[in-house]
Each structure stands twice: as C-alpha cells, then as structure tokens.
Design an enzyme around this catalytic site. Structure first.
Site, short mmCIF file in Angstrom:
data_model
loop_
_atom_site.label_atom_id
_atom_site.label_comp_id
_atom_site.label_asym_id
_atom_site.label_seq_id
_atom_site.Cartn_x
_atom_site.Cartn_y
_atom_site.Cartn_z
N HIS A 84 -10.20 10.77 64.39
CA HIS A 84 -9.26 10.11 63.49
C HIS A 84 -8.46 11.16 62.76
O HIS A 84 -8.97 12.24 62.45
CB HIS A 84 -10.00 9.21 62.49
CG HIS A 84 -9.11 8.25 61.77
ND1 HIS A 84 -8.39 8.60 60.65
CD2 HIS A 84 -8.83 6.95 62.01
CE1 HIS A 84 -7.70 7.55 60.24
NE2 HIS A 84 -7.95 6.54 61.04
N ASP A 86 -11.88 1.67 65.83
CA ASP A 86 -11.37 1.04 67.05
C ASP A 86 -12.41 1.02 68.17
O ASP A 86 -12.25 0.27 69.14
CB ASP A 86 -10.13 1.79 67.55
CG ASP A 86 -9.01 1.77 66.54
OD1 ASP A 86 -8.66 0.68 66.09
OD2 ASP A 86 -8.49 2.85 66.21
#
Length: 429
Positions: free
Chosen positions: A307, A364
């Site tokens: 991320h 996700d």
C-alpha cells in the site's frame, strides 16, 4: 494553528525562515506558501507525496504502525461496534451521534432512497454492459439537476445534499446491480436497515421480498465502514480540488468517482480476485506462483499486497479477514479461493522477499472474495467501494468549504518544453 519558526532555507546565500505548522499527531508541516513569491522557486513533488494541501481533522493514518482512526476513534472499535450510518455521521459531523440523532439520520436516509423517474430513465438509457462506475459518476452529477434546493453552501442545503447522496447512491448502485442481471427496477421501501434495503433492491426477485442474512448484513456494513474514509487519497483530493472552485457537491463527488474508477485506486479488489482465477487456470500451486512473482515472470503479478501508505499490515485488511471465513462458509462461497488467499498470505508474511519490500496484505486482498460470495459481479466491486467512501467525500467537501485557508487548487509545474520560437508558415514546413 500556531506557527513556530524552527526551519531555515538557504537560497543563493540568503537565509529565509520557514514556519513549522504543528499537527496534533503525525507529521508536522513545513510552511512554504510564500516560497514562490520570496525565492522565485517552486517545490517539485510528483504525486504530492510530501505535500500537505490542507489541514484536516477527519482521519489519521500512521502507515508504519498500521493505525487508522476516524475522528480519533480506532477503526478496530468502529468495525466491531458501529454501523455504517453511525460512522457516516461521525465523519461528517465530528462526533458520534446520540441515539435520537442517529435515528433521525436513519429515518431521513430511508425516506430519500426513492429516486426520481428521470434518474431511472437516465440509468436505463445506458447499455446494460456499460461499466457501472461510468454510469454512477453520471448519475451523481445528474442528481444536482433534480434537487436544486441542495446546491448551496448553507448548513441546511449541505445537510440535505448529504442525506440525498447517502440515500440515492445506495439505490442507484442497487439498480445497477439489477440492470447487470437484466432485471426490472423495484421501489425502495421505508422500513428496515440501510444495508438490508440496499440488498433487497439489488437482489430481491420481482416480488420485492428478500431475507437478508444477519451475517451478510454485518459483513457488508463492515466493508462500507472500512472504506468510509482514507485521508487525502486520489479520489478525496479530487473532491477537494474540484470543490475548491466552488463547484457544487454533486459535481465534486462525481469527479471523485471518476478518480476512484482507475485500476490503481478503486479497482484493486477486482484485480486481486482475478489473480486467484489466473493461478487456478495456470495449474500452478500457490508456492509456484510466489516463485514466479519473485522471479518477475511475465504475467505473475501480486495483487492485494502493499500500500502506498501502509508499510505494515493494513488494519482494514485485518478486520476483513476476521469475517471472511465465517461469511464464506455460511454462504457457501468459493472457499477454495479463500484457502488459496490464506496460504498466499502466510507465505508472504514469512518470506524475506516480501518482508523486505513491506508487501503486506491490504484491504483489497479479501474484499473481492467477500463481494463475490455475496453475489456481486466483479464490475460492481468499485461502485461498492464508492458507496462506502461517500461519507468521507462528503466530510472532506464540507470541511474544505469551512476552512478559511481554502484556495482554488492550482498546482505549479516545472516547464520543460521549447523556449520561444517563431511560427513557420505552412508552405515552408
């Protein structure tokens, strides 16, 4: 905010004092608002990775420590104890609501979930195979034409727009779900839970009757909470910069939806699910796939890991993982894929290759599995992300309007094109 001079910049032998603007927690800011005027220089910061464009009291993130807080409340506590609409109130108004205030918001949102026949005609005018994010962006922008009393910046107008966006976005996305399956639209009902009604509109048969499993309701409510805000990301920054021109809230959020539609932003959960399908189709084991990733083999891309902000385990991903196994087992979802996901996560968390690169699972990684098990097709994953992010976009738009330091967004550039040259007539080229 109080400014303390404890930084200095030396340019061409001349020293200039720069104020440090203090944060309550996290990174302080180096004030450079007069840099161009004083020195003729601008900063070069691709992606604005080191640039704070605003002050905000909404969301705090510590990527190294894996911390996410909405208005000071840890995401873990909100995920466990709150609801989406309560979290929405918190983000937008700054405090958790009383029972009466929450009930009033729930009732008002339920009352406004009906959408104008013109919006239905708008949705039906698009091809059934149109990407739902494109349709959603257009529908949110079109709302402004149907509700002119919500276009201003007074408290009452903004509150009306807030309720309309929370209510009608849910109905529009549920309608997009029905259209994708070729089913007729059904009317919202003023009863039941927000998530229940969203699922009923999206999944019920023509009779309009649907029993929503409590585990499913809690899981979807949780996913919406986890996506509700994430500080100054691409789509939120887009909402703020469009809003800084005094464009109405619908135009700003429609632009934010456009930003979210990009595969580097909102489409990552769909990409993670496709990764598992590709592993199964290839016949590789998870270990073989990991080896290909490490060797940078063609087509072997690790999705759902890493991320831009988090350099440790994404706290939102940890919350999703807690409910994924229970939901998938109860719904009879694709447990083979979930087992693959857990195996891949276990390998990545223990392999030095991933540890050194700080490639930890993000939110996700598991959300696509859950959405799929709930019955949503992959193109609907990002609209669900948009539904969850709606409170954050609203909160940032309203905060931006109330900030006396807000100026119309106007980033600078380093010009690297041609210097002055003379025009050459067409017949001489």
């Amino acid at each position: 905010m109080a400014q303390v001079v404890d930084a200095r910049l030396i340019v061409d032998g001349t020293t200039r004092e720069l104020p440090i603007e203090r944060a309550t927690i996290g990174n302080d800011g180096l004030g450079i608002s007069t840099l161009l005027r004083d020195t003729g220089l601008v900063t070069m910061d691709p992606g604005f990775m080191n640039t704070a464009a605003c002050e905000s009291a909404i969301t705090y993130i510590d990527g190294d420590a894996g911390i996410l807080r909405y208005r000071g409340y840890p995401i873990e506590q909100l995920a466990e104890q709150s609801t989406f609409l309560e979290t929405a109130y918190l983000l937008i108004h700054g405090e958790l609501p009383s029972e009466d205030l929450l009930t009033a918001l729930e009732n008002r949102v339920e009352r406004h979930m009906h959408v104008h026949d013109g919006i239905k005609a708008f949705l039906n005018a698009f091809p059934r195979d149109a990407h739902p994010m494109a349709v959603l962006s257009g529908a949110i922008s079109a709302l402004s034409t149907f509700y002119p009393d919500s276009l201003g910046t007074s408290e009452d107008e903004l509150e009306l727009a807030t309720v309309l966006l929370l209510a009608k976005t849910a109905t529009v996305i549920a309608y997009l779900q029905r259209r994708a399956k070729g089913e007729d639209l059904i009317e919202p009902r003023r009863e039941g839970n927000y998530v229940d009604e969203f699922m009923r509109i999206g999944f019920s048969p023509a009779s309009g009757e649907l029993h929503v499993d409590p585990t499913l309701r809690k899981a979807l409510d949780l996913l919406l909470i986890l996506h509700a805000d994430h500080e100054q990301n691409c789509s939120t920054s887009t909402v703020r910069i469009v809003g800084s021109s005094q464009a109405n809230i619908y135009a700003a959020i429609s632009a934010g939806i456009g930003a979210l539609s990009g595969p580097l932003h909102g489409g990552a959960n769909e990409a993670a699910l496709k990764m598992f399908d590709q592993i199964k189709e290839s016949g590789d084991t998870v270990e073989q796939f990991v080896a290909k990733v490490k060797d940078k083999a063609e087509g072997a891309r690790l999705m759902g890991f890493g991320h831009r902000v988090y350099k440790s385990y994404d706290p939102r991903g940890a919350q999703v993982k807690k409910v994924a196994d229970k939901v998938l087992q109860q719904l009879g979802g694709n447990n083979e894929t979930f087992e693959m996901a857990k195996q891949l996560e276990e390998i990545a968390l223990s392999d030095e290759y991933f540890i050194e690169r700080k490639l930890y699972p993000n939110v996700d990684f598991y959300t696509g599995l859950l959405y799929s098990a709930m019955g949503f097709p992959a193109p609907m994953f990002t609209p669900l992300f948009a539904l969850g992010r709606m409170p954050g976009w609203i909160a940032h738009y309203r905060e931006m309007l109330n900030d006396p330091r807000t100026k119309i967004g106007r980033p600078r550039q380093l010009y690297t094109g041609q210097t002055e040259r003379a025009y050459v007539p067409l017949d001489q080229r």
